[in-house]
Design a protein around this motif. Structure first.
Motif, PDB file in Angstrom:
ATOM      1  N   GLU A  34      20.701  22.599  -0.707  1.00 18.20           N
ATOM      2  CA  GLU A  34      21.945  22.535   0.075  1.00 18.20           C
ATOM      3  C   GLU A  34      22.617  23.894   0.193  1.00 18.20           C
ATOM      4  O   GLU A  34      22.316  24.816  -0.559  1.00 18.20           O
ATOM      5  CB  GLU A  34      22.917  21.544  -0.554  1.00 18.20           C
ATOM      6  N   GLU A  35      23.519  23.978   1.158  1.00 14.75           N
ATOM      7  CA  GLU A  35      24.382  25.161   1.328  1.00 14.75           C
ATOM      8  C   GLU A  35      25.833  24.699   1.367  1.00 14.75           C
ATOM      9  O   GLU A  35      26.114  23.682   1.986  1.00 14.75           O
ATOM     10  CB  GLU A  35      24.035  25.876   2.639  1.00 14.75           C
ATOM     11  N   PRO A  36      26.754  25.453   0.758  1.00 17.52           N
ATOM     12  CA  PRO A  36      26.509  26.608  -0.085  1.00 17.52           C
ATOM     13  C   PRO A  36      25.574  26.246  -1.242  1.00 17.52           C
ATOM     14  O   PRO A  36      25.646  25.127  -1.744  1.00 17.52           O
ATOM     15  CB  PRO A  36      27.894  26.967  -0.615  1.00 17.52           C
TER      16      PRO A  36
ATOM     17  N   VAL B 212      29.321  26.091  13.677  1.00 15.22           N
ATOM     18  CA  VAL B 212      30.433  25.172  13.901  1.00 15.22           C
ATOM     19  C   VAL B 212      31.721  25.655  13.208  1.00 15.22           C
ATOM     20  O   VAL B 212      32.745  25.869  13.855  1.00 15.22           O
ATOM     21  CB  VAL B 212      30.072  23.745  13.422  1.00 15.22           C
ATOM     22  N   TYR B 213      31.647  25.833  11.887  1.00 15.13           N
ATOM     23  CA  TYR B 213      32.882  26.079  11.123  1.00 15.13           C
ATOM     24  C   TYR B 213      33.440  27.484  11.342  1.00 15.13           C
ATOM     25  O   TYR B 213      34.643  27.662  11.460  1.00 15.13           O
ATOM     26  CB  TYR B 213      32.658  25.832   9.628  1.00 15.13           C
ATOM     27  N   GLN B 214      32.559  28.498  11.369  1.00 19.32           N
ATOM     28  CA  GLN B 214      33.087  29.861  11.489  1.00 19.32           C
ATOM     29  C   GLN B 214      33.614  30.154  12.889  1.00 19.32           C
ATOM     30  O   GLN B 214      34.536  30.944  13.046  1.00 19.32           O
ATOM     31  CB  GLN B 214      32.034  30.888  11.053  1.00 19.32           C
TER      32      GLN B 214
ATOM     33  N   SER C 270      17.341  20.407   3.612  1.00 21.11           N
ATOM     34  CA  SER C 270      18.577  21.107   3.269  1.00 21.11           C
ATOM     35  C   SER C 270      19.786  20.394   3.857  1.00 21.11           C
ATOM     36  O   SER C 270      19.815  20.064   5.038  1.00 21.11           O
ATOM     37  CB  SER C 270      18.544  22.555   3.766  1.00 21.11           C
ATOM     38  N   GLU C 271      20.760  20.165   2.978  1.00 25.87           N
ATOM     39  CA  GLU C 271      22.033  19.626   3.437  1.00 25.87           C
ATOM     40  C   GLU C 271      22.858  20.824   3.893  1.00 25.87           C
ATOM     41  O   GLU C 271      23.214  21.662   3.073  1.00 25.87           O
ATOM     42  CB  GLU C 271      22.707  18.896   2.266  1.00 25.87           C
ATOM     43  N   ARG C 272      23.080  20.937   5.158  1.00 20.20           N
ATOM     44  CA  ARG C 272      23.732  22.066   5.841  1.00 20.20           C
ATOM     45  C   ARG C 272      22.795  23.279   5.919  1.00 20.20           C
ATOM     46  O   ARG C 272      22.011  23.552   5.027  1.00 20.20           O
ATOM     47  CB  ARG C 272      25.038  22.501   5.173  1.00 20.20           C
TER      48      ARG C 272
ATOM     49  N   MET D 150      29.593  36.046   3.803  1.00 21.20           N
ATOM     50  CA  MET D 150      29.218  35.444   2.520  1.00 21.20           C
ATOM     51  C   MET D 150      28.287  34.250   2.720  1.00 21.20           C
ATOM     52  O   MET D 150      27.350  34.061   1.951  1.00 21.20           O
ATOM     53  CB  MET D 150      30.465  35.003   1.755  1.00 21.20           C
ATOM     54  N   PHE D 151      28.566  33.437   3.744  1.00 20.47           N
ATOM     55  CA  PHE D 151      27.660  32.320   4.031  1.00 20.47           C
ATOM     56  C   PHE D 151      26.283  32.855   4.429  1.00 20.47           C
ATOM     57  O   PHE D 151      25.259  32.292   4.021  1.00 20.47           O
ATOM     58  CB  PHE D 151      28.226  31.411   5.132  1.00 20.47           C
ATOM     59  N   ALA D 152      26.277  33.945   5.196  1.00 18.60           N
ATOM     60  CA  ALA D 152      24.990  34.516   5.611  1.00 18.60           C
ATOM     61  C   ALA D 152      24.253  35.114   4.405  1.00 18.60           C
ATOM     62  O   ALA D 152      23.026  34.995   4.298  1.00 18.60           O
ATOM     63  CB  ALA D 152      25.211  35.572   6.698  1.00 18.60           C
TER      64      ALA D 152
HETATM   65  P1  TYD Z   1      30.956  21.514   0.201  1.00 21.67           P
HETATM   66  O1  TYD Z   1      31.911  21.470  -0.938  1.00 21.67           O
HETATM   67  O2  TYD Z   1      29.522  21.563  -0.067  1.00 21.67           O
HETATM   68  O3  TYD Z   1      31.283  20.306   1.219  1.00 21.67           O
HETATM   69  P2  TYD Z   1      30.349  19.176   1.842  1.00 21.67           P
HETATM   70  O4  TYD Z   1      30.014  18.268   0.717  1.00 21.67           O
HETATM   71  O5  TYD Z   1      31.213  18.548   2.871  1.00 21.67           O
HETATM   72  O6  TYD Z   1      29.149  19.841   2.450  1.00 21.67           O
HETATM   73  O7  TYD Z   1      31.402  22.765   1.059  1.00 21.67           O
HETATM   74  C1  TYD Z   1      30.902  22.970   2.271  1.00 21.67           C
HETATM   75  C2  TYD Z   1      32.009  23.473   3.135  1.00 21.67           C
HETATM   76  O8  TYD Z   1      31.652  24.756   3.619  1.00 21.67           O
HETATM   77  C3  TYD Z   1      32.181  22.562   4.315  1.00 21.67           C
HETATM   78  O9  TYD Z   1      33.537  22.331   4.592  1.00 21.67           O
HETATM   79  C4  TYD Z   1      31.569  23.344   5.440  1.00 21.67           C
HETATM   80  C5  TYD Z   1      31.684  24.766   5.012  1.00 21.67           C
HETATM   81  N1  TYD Z   1      30.585  25.636   5.528  1.00 21.67           N
HETATM   82  C6  TYD Z   1      30.900  26.648   6.407  1.00 21.67           C
HETATM   83  O10 TYD Z   1      32.063  26.832   6.784  1.00 21.67           O
HETATM   84  N2  TYD Z   1      29.898  27.465   6.866  1.00 21.67           N
HETATM   85  C7  TYD Z   1      28.606  27.324   6.477  1.00 21.67           C
HETATM   86  O11 TYD Z   1      27.721  28.091   6.930  1.00 21.67           O
HETATM   87  C8  TYD Z   1      28.285  26.265   5.565  1.00 21.67           C
HETATM   88  C9  TYD Z   1      26.884  26.086   5.087  1.00 21.67           C
HETATM   89  C10 TYD Z   1      29.313  25.449   5.105  1.00 21.67           C
END
Ligand code: TYD
Length: 199
Positions: A35-37, A99-101, A90-92, A65-67
């Motif tokens: 999974e990520e993070p 999406v998020y950034q 992989s979860e995420r 940091m995500f990268a």
């Molecule tokens: P996490 O605590 O693992 O939440 P979840 O169980 O919902 O996956 O944290 C992941 C958080 O990080 C989630 O809100 C999405 C965000 N995220 C990003 O903003 N960018 C990214 O590249 C990734 C992988 C996650």
């Protein structure tokens, strides 16, 4: 084979990733569930600390940091497993960054550049649930002690995240699974969708 689960918070993607991994292991496949993070790499540890810090980091720092965490994830976990012929789930993955950034105000072009070198998943499964359903699950998980106003803002954010995921799903051919039903019913949909990919 590289499989990615994506979805809004509370969509149940973690449960589905685990159920698929268990199913494939029962079929005698070698599976790496990740999974990520990241959980076990230093970059993931650092990233989680950064996300929790009171001094809210600049969106570019977060994207970098995500990268960085993804680079470690790819080099230390994903690529070695794929080379060994294992199935990686992989979860995420980088779709989350897109999406998020971008919702944090960064240009999509910038995020795409940062993530351009990472391997493309063979299949991405989007667990799609309406934002109110996801929020109910999140609140239930947190024992319902969130304020109403906060929930309203949160629901609006989830709505935008879901919308962006749906756009990406069309652009990039994700498998979209209706995540509103119980875990077993959703799992069945995931398994039947994956038959088209020879699993
Ligand atoms: P996490 O605590 O693992 O939440 P979840 O169980 O919902 O996956 O944290 C992941 C958080 O990080 C989630 O809100 C999405 C965000 N995220 C990003 O903003 N960018 C990214 O590249 C990734 C992988 C996650």
């Amino acid at each position: 084979m590289f499989i990615v689960f994506e979805g809004i918070d509370g969509s149940g993607k973690g449960t589905q990733a685990r159920m698929l991994a268990d199913y494939l292991i029962r079929q005698g496949r070698k599976v790496v569930l990740t999974e990520e993070p990241t959980k076990d790499l230093f970059t993931g540890y650092f990233l989680r600390m950064l996300l929790r810090s009171k001094d809210v980091p600049d969106p570019k720092t977060v994207a970098l940091m995500f990268a960085a965490d993804r680079n470690e994830h790819v080099k230390k976990v994903i690529e070695p497993a794929l080379r060994a012929g294992e199935i990686v789930i992989s979860e995420r993955y980088y779709w989350s960054s897109i999406v998020y950034q971008t919702l944090q105000g960064l240009d999509e072009e910038y995020i795409l550049q940062l993530n351009a070198e990472f391997p493309k998943p063979d299949v991405t499964i989007l667990i799609d649930v309406p934002e109110d359903v996801a929020l109910q699950r999140i609140v239930a998980r947190a024992h319902g002690n969130d304020g109403l106003v906060q929930n309203f803002e949160r629901q609006e954010f989830l709505r935008r995240v879901r919308e962006r995921y749906s756009e990406l799903a069309v652009q990039h051919g994700f498998v979209v699974v209706d995540g509103r039903k119980g875990p077993t019913a959703v799992h069945k949909q995931v398994v039947s969708a994956l038959r088209a990919y020879g699993l």
